[in-house]
Design a protein around this motif. Sequence first.
Motif, PDB file in Angstrom:
ATOM      1  N   ASN A 266       0.794  -1.233   0.000  1.00  0.00           N
ATOM      2  CA  ASN A 266       0.000   0.000   0.000  1.00  0.00           C
ATOM      3  C   ASN A 266       0.822   1.277   0.000  1.00  0.00           C
ATOM      4  OD1 ASN A 266       0.911  -0.411   2.607  1.00  0.00           O
ATOM      5  ND2 ASN A 266      -0.999   0.238   3.594  1.00  0.00           N
ATOM      6  N   ARG A 267       2.128   1.185  -0.196  1.00  0.00           N
ATOM      7  CA  ARG A 267       2.935   2.382  -0.335  1.00  0.00           C
ATOM      8  C   ARG A 267       2.726   3.028  -1.703  1.00  0.00           C
ATOM      9  NH1 ARG A 267       8.810   0.065   0.923  1.00  0.00           N
ATOM     10  NH2 ARG A 267       7.890  -1.688  -0.235  1.00  0.00           N
ATOM     11  N   THR A 268       3.234   4.243  -1.871  1.00  0.00           N
ATOM     12  CA  THR A 268       3.152   4.902  -3.167  1.00  0.00           C
ATOM     13  C   THR A 268       4.020   4.156  -4.178  1.00  0.00           C
ATOM     14  OG1 THR A 268       5.026   6.378  -2.734  1.00  0.00           O
ATOM     15  CG2 THR A 268       2.827   7.129  -2.029  1.00  0.00           C
ATOM     16  N   LEU A 269       3.723   4.350  -5.461  1.00  0.00           N
ATOM     17  CA  LEU A 269       4.502   3.694  -6.506  1.00  0.00           C
ATOM     18  C   LEU A 269       5.963   4.103  -6.424  1.00  0.00           C
ATOM     19  CD1 LEU A 269       4.730   1.974  -9.072  1.00  0.00           C
ATOM     20  CD2 LEU A 269       4.060   4.003 -10.392  1.00  0.00           C
ATOM     21  N   ALA A 270       6.236   5.361  -6.160  1.00  0.00           N
ATOM     22  CA  ALA A 270       7.617   5.828  -6.074  1.00  0.00           C
ATOM     23  C   ALA A 270       8.356   5.142  -4.937  1.00  0.00           C
ATOM     24  CB  ALA A 270       7.641   7.343  -5.889  1.00  0.00           C
ATOM     25  N   ALA A 271       7.707   4.979  -3.785  1.00  0.00           N
ATOM     26  CA  ALA A 271       8.345   4.323  -2.642  1.00  0.00           C
ATOM     27  C   ALA A 271       8.619   2.852  -2.937  1.00  0.00           C
ATOM     28  CB  ALA A 271       7.462   4.457  -1.406  1.00  0.00           C
ATOM     29  N   ARG A 272       7.714   2.201  -3.626  1.00  0.00           N
ATOM     30  CA  ARG A 272       7.901   0.783  -3.936  1.00  0.00           C
ATOM     31  C   ARG A 272       8.993   0.577  -4.975  1.00  0.00           C
ATOM     32  NH1 ARG A 272       3.881  -1.416  -6.433  1.00  0.00           N
ATOM     33  NH2 ARG A 272       2.554   0.413  -6.807  1.00  0.00           N
ATOM     34  N   GLN A 273       9.035   1.452  -5.966  1.00  0.00           N
ATOM     35  CA  GLN A 273      10.068   1.331  -6.991  1.00  0.00           C
ATOM     36  C   GLN A 273      11.455   1.631  -6.451  1.00  0.00           C
ATOM     37  OE1 GLN A 273       8.508   3.948 -10.052  1.00  0.00           O
ATOM     38  NE2 GLN A 273       7.585   2.227 -11.164  1.00  0.00           N
ATOM     39  N   ALA A 274      11.532   2.443  -5.394  1.00  0.00           N
ATOM     40  CA  ALA A 274      12.827   2.781  -4.804  1.00  0.00           C
ATOM     41  C   ALA A 274      13.318   1.726  -3.819  1.00  0.00           C
ATOM     42  CB  ALA A 274      12.738   4.135  -4.103  1.00  0.00           C
ATOM     43  N   TRP A 312      10.370  -7.045   4.723  1.00  0.00           N
ATOM     44  CA  TRP A 312       9.652  -6.791   3.474  1.00  0.00           C
ATOM     45  C   TRP A 312      10.388  -5.656   2.773  1.00  0.00           C
ATOM     46  CZ3 TRP A 312       5.668  -9.284   1.070  1.00  0.00           C
ATOM     47  CH2 TRP A 312       5.011  -8.619   0.032  1.00  0.00           C
ATOM     48  N   GLY A 313      11.522  -5.990   2.177  1.00  0.00           N
ATOM     49  CA  GLY A 313      12.374  -4.956   1.634  1.00  0.00           C
ATOM     50  C   GLY A 313      12.872  -4.047   2.744  1.00  0.00           C
ATOM     51  N   ALA A 314      12.553  -2.755   2.656  1.00  0.00           N
ATOM     52  CA  ALA A 314      12.969  -1.782   3.663  1.00  0.00           C
ATOM     53  C   ALA A 314      12.079  -1.795   4.896  1.00  0.00           C
ATOM     54  CB  ALA A 314      12.977  -0.380   3.049  1.00  0.00           C
ATOM     55  N   LEU A 315      10.991  -2.561   4.874  1.00  0.00           N
ATOM     56  CA  LEU A 315      10.027  -2.575   5.972  1.00  0.00           C
ATOM     57  C   LEU A 315      10.196  -3.823   6.831  1.00  0.00           C
ATOM     58  CD1 LEU A 315       6.796  -1.483   4.034  1.00  0.00           C
ATOM     59  CD2 LEU A 315       8.514  -0.024   5.122  1.00  0.00           C
ATOM     60  N   GLN A 316       9.718  -3.724   8.080  1.00  0.00           N
ATOM     61  CA  GLN A 316       9.687  -4.864   8.991  1.00  0.00           C
ATOM     62  C   GLN A 316       8.360  -5.606   8.833  1.00  0.00           C
ATOM     63  OE1 GLN A 316      12.216  -5.777  11.174  1.00  0.00           O
ATOM     64  NE2 GLN A 316      13.445  -4.151  10.227  1.00  0.00           N
ATOM     65  N   GLN A 317       8.437  -6.915   8.600  1.00  0.00           N
ATOM     66  CA  GLN A 317       7.223  -7.718   8.487  1.00  0.00           C
ATOM     67  C   GLN A 317       6.672  -8.021   9.876  1.00  0.00           C
ATOM     68  OE1 GLN A 317       5.620  -8.520   5.798  1.00  0.00           O
ATOM     69  NE2 GLN A 317       4.197 -10.134   6.406  1.00  0.00           N
ATOM     70  N   ASP A 318       5.380  -7.768  10.093  1.00  0.00           N
ATOM     71  CA  ASP A 318       4.712  -8.023  11.363  1.00  0.00           C
ATOM     72  C   ASP A 318       3.250  -8.332  11.063  1.00  0.00           C
ATOM     73  OD1 ASP A 318       3.899  -8.225  13.971  1.00  0.00           O
ATOM     74  OD2 ASP A 318       3.961  -6.061  14.376  1.00  0.00           O
ATOM     75  N   ALA A 319       2.956  -9.606  10.767  1.00  0.00           N
ATOM     76  CA  ALA A 319       1.623  -9.965  10.299  1.00  0.00           C
ATOM     77  C   ALA A 319       1.152 -11.257  10.954  1.00  0.00           C
ATOM     78  CB  ALA A 319       1.621 -10.113   8.782  1.00  0.00           C
ATOM     79  N   LYS A 320      -0.130 -11.549  10.754  1.00  0.00           N
ATOM     80  CA  LYS A 320      -0.718 -12.753  11.350  1.00  0.00           C
ATOM     81  C   LYS A 320      -1.955 -13.153  10.565  1.00  0.00           C
ATOM     82  CE  LYS A 320      -2.936  -9.787  14.823  1.00  0.00           C
ATOM     83  NZ  LYS A 320      -2.168  -8.570  14.452  1.00  0.00           N
ATOM     84  N   ALA A 321      -2.369 -14.406  10.765  1.00  0.00           N
ATOM     85  CA  ALA A 321      -3.583 -14.911  10.131  1.00  0.00           C
ATOM     86  C   ALA A 321      -4.092 -16.082  10.946  1.00  0.00           C
ATOM     87  CB  ALA A 321      -3.318 -15.333   8.688  1.00  0.00           C
ATOM     88  N   GLY A 322      -5.394 -16.340  10.866  1.00  0.00           N
ATOM     89  CA  GLY A 322      -5.971 -17.459  11.598  1.00  0.00           C
ATOM     90  C   GLY A 322      -7.314 -17.861  11.039  1.00  0.00           C
ATOM     91  N   ALA A 323      -7.683 -19.123  11.262  1.00  0.00           N
ATOM     92  CA  ALA A 323      -8.971 -19.646  10.818  1.00  0.00           C
ATOM     93  C   ALA A 323      -9.547 -20.541  11.907  1.00  0.00           C
ATOM     94  CB  ALA A 323      -8.812 -20.437   9.523  1.00  0.00           C
ATOM     95  N   LEU A 324     -10.866 -20.480  12.071  1.00  0.00           N
ATOM     96  CA  LEU A 324     -11.581 -21.345  13.003  1.00  0.00           C
ATOM     97  C   LEU A 324     -12.839 -21.825  12.303  1.00  0.00           C
ATOM     98  CD1 LEU A 324     -11.677 -22.519  15.888  1.00  0.00           C
ATOM     99  CD2 LEU A 324     -13.046 -20.523  16.540  1.00  0.00           C
ATOM    100  N   GLU A 325     -13.018 -23.148  12.224  1.00  0.00           N
ATOM    101  CA  GLU A 325     -14.135 -23.721  11.494  1.00  0.00           C
ATOM    102  C   GLU A 325     -14.726 -24.905  12.259  1.00  0.00           C
ATOM    103  OE1 GLU A 325     -11.759 -22.988   7.254  1.00  0.00           O
ATOM    104  OE2 GLU A 325     -12.843 -24.875   7.581  1.00  0.00           O
ATOM    105  N   GLY A 326     -15.981 -25.219  11.955  1.00  0.00           N
ATOM    106  CA  GLY A 326     -16.619 -26.378  12.555  1.00  0.00           C
ATOM    107  C   GLY A 326     -17.797 -26.836  11.721  1.00  0.00           C
ATOM    108  N   GLY A 327     -18.247 -28.067  11.971  1.00  0.00           N
ATOM    109  CA  GLY A 327     -19.379 -28.568  11.210  1.00  0.00           C
ATOM    110  C   GLY A 327     -19.896 -29.883  11.746  1.00  0.00           C
TER     111      GLY A 327
END
Length: 499
Positions: A266-274, A312-327
Amino acid sequence: MRFHPILRGILPALLILPIGRIAAQAPVARNHASANTPSGAVVSVYERARTENWQWFASPPQSETYGYAESLLRLGISQTAKKFDWQLELSQPSVLWAPSDAVAAVPAQGQMGLGATYYAANGNQRNAAAAFLKQAWVRYNSGTNTNIRLGRFEFFEGQETKPANPNIAWLQANRIAQRLVGNFGFSTAQRSFDGLDAHYGKGAWDITAMAGRADQGVFNMNGNPELNVDLQYAALTRTQFKQHLLWRAFALGYHDGRTGVAKTDNRTLAARQADHGNVRIGTYGGNLIASIPTATGQFDLLAWGVLQNGQWGALQQDAKAGALEGGYQFARVYTAPWFRGGYFYGSGDTNASDNKHQTFFQVLPTPWIYAHVPFYNLMNSKDGFVQVVDHPAKSVDLRGDLHWLQLASPHDLWYLGGGAFDNKVFGYVGRPSNGHSAFATVLDVTSSWQATKNIAMNFCYGYANGKSVVASIYPVDHKAQFGYAELIYHWGKPLHAIR
């Protein structure tokens, strides 16, 4: 709503290319020799013919309604001996009549469906084909569940074992496997890795390790070259309570050294290209699947979660994901209907100007398994869903899913794609959210028929009603449809028996 162009494209095709197995795109052309004598080589043929039809969100004057055809031919030979087994396999993918007018002039609207992606990925050709070495490996077996393999192969993260419990096996293949790493089996050229993997197991547990370099392919018909993309993976999987519980803990390392390709965020195009820094991400997580029998059927519970760090290039990666399901599956009803529901969360970035990248990165998955209408993936995503699976006949499966989609962060992007497949493009595409989070409601139906031992047929239809995120980019019409029909032929025979 414009249903007729899609239905006109799909229904005639059903006369010659009807239905197939609903289960996730499983490994194909694997080691068929295991059922034969140790010294006998086995020849295999796999052909998948498919017609796809799209009605993308409208972007006049470009054509968002179109159809095209795909063919995937895989020819292999394999052999199993007491200590060694091996496989050689050639792949010949083709795309015919891909649309030349389905890329919008407005950059945010971009490629309108996978047909446009095939066209762009193959030098703006409507018809593209190639042949390449899909698999070439040798494996040393030192025990029933202990081996090491070296060469070019397909790899399916999350599917290291073969559960005896059928419900757990289905959930492992359809709701766990390939969330992060897979062969992108829905695509025409698919994905392989050059490297090695190993298993060490005994009884109820398995340790798997893999290190490999991703190959080109997926939408690019030439799958032969390597990419400057590396993976390292390790997992411990165990079954307990008489095959009613399966759990896995894993770690995954990812490196993308294609520093000349602009990253999608989600950075600007200029920031990503640099930003010419490498992507180095660690993903750590686990999952649990439980199947609980009752007097009339079985409950199921599924949990999956990961944390991510790194660069993530010049950035620090700090992410997460999760799923909860039942049936619950009704075993005493003739068709054994199975009703399920769940929720998925994949984090999104909340600030495009800081030094963090908080978007969950899906690595190199098979995204179609988790998005049957392939206009989104699991990045920056909230997905609440219900589904039903039914078996009206022994060789026929039916499945329907209803999804309520939102973006996890209105400050991030709407993400599409399934990861690196070419040294010229990043592999993920992002479209602006314009400050919105309401994304789409999606209904899809898949059906299958195993017509004979060698022939299966597949059908899928999906409808998406885009909300404010989609409407802000496609104001003319923010509804979409997608469908395909395919025929799969799979044949294997010992070499000495071929006349």
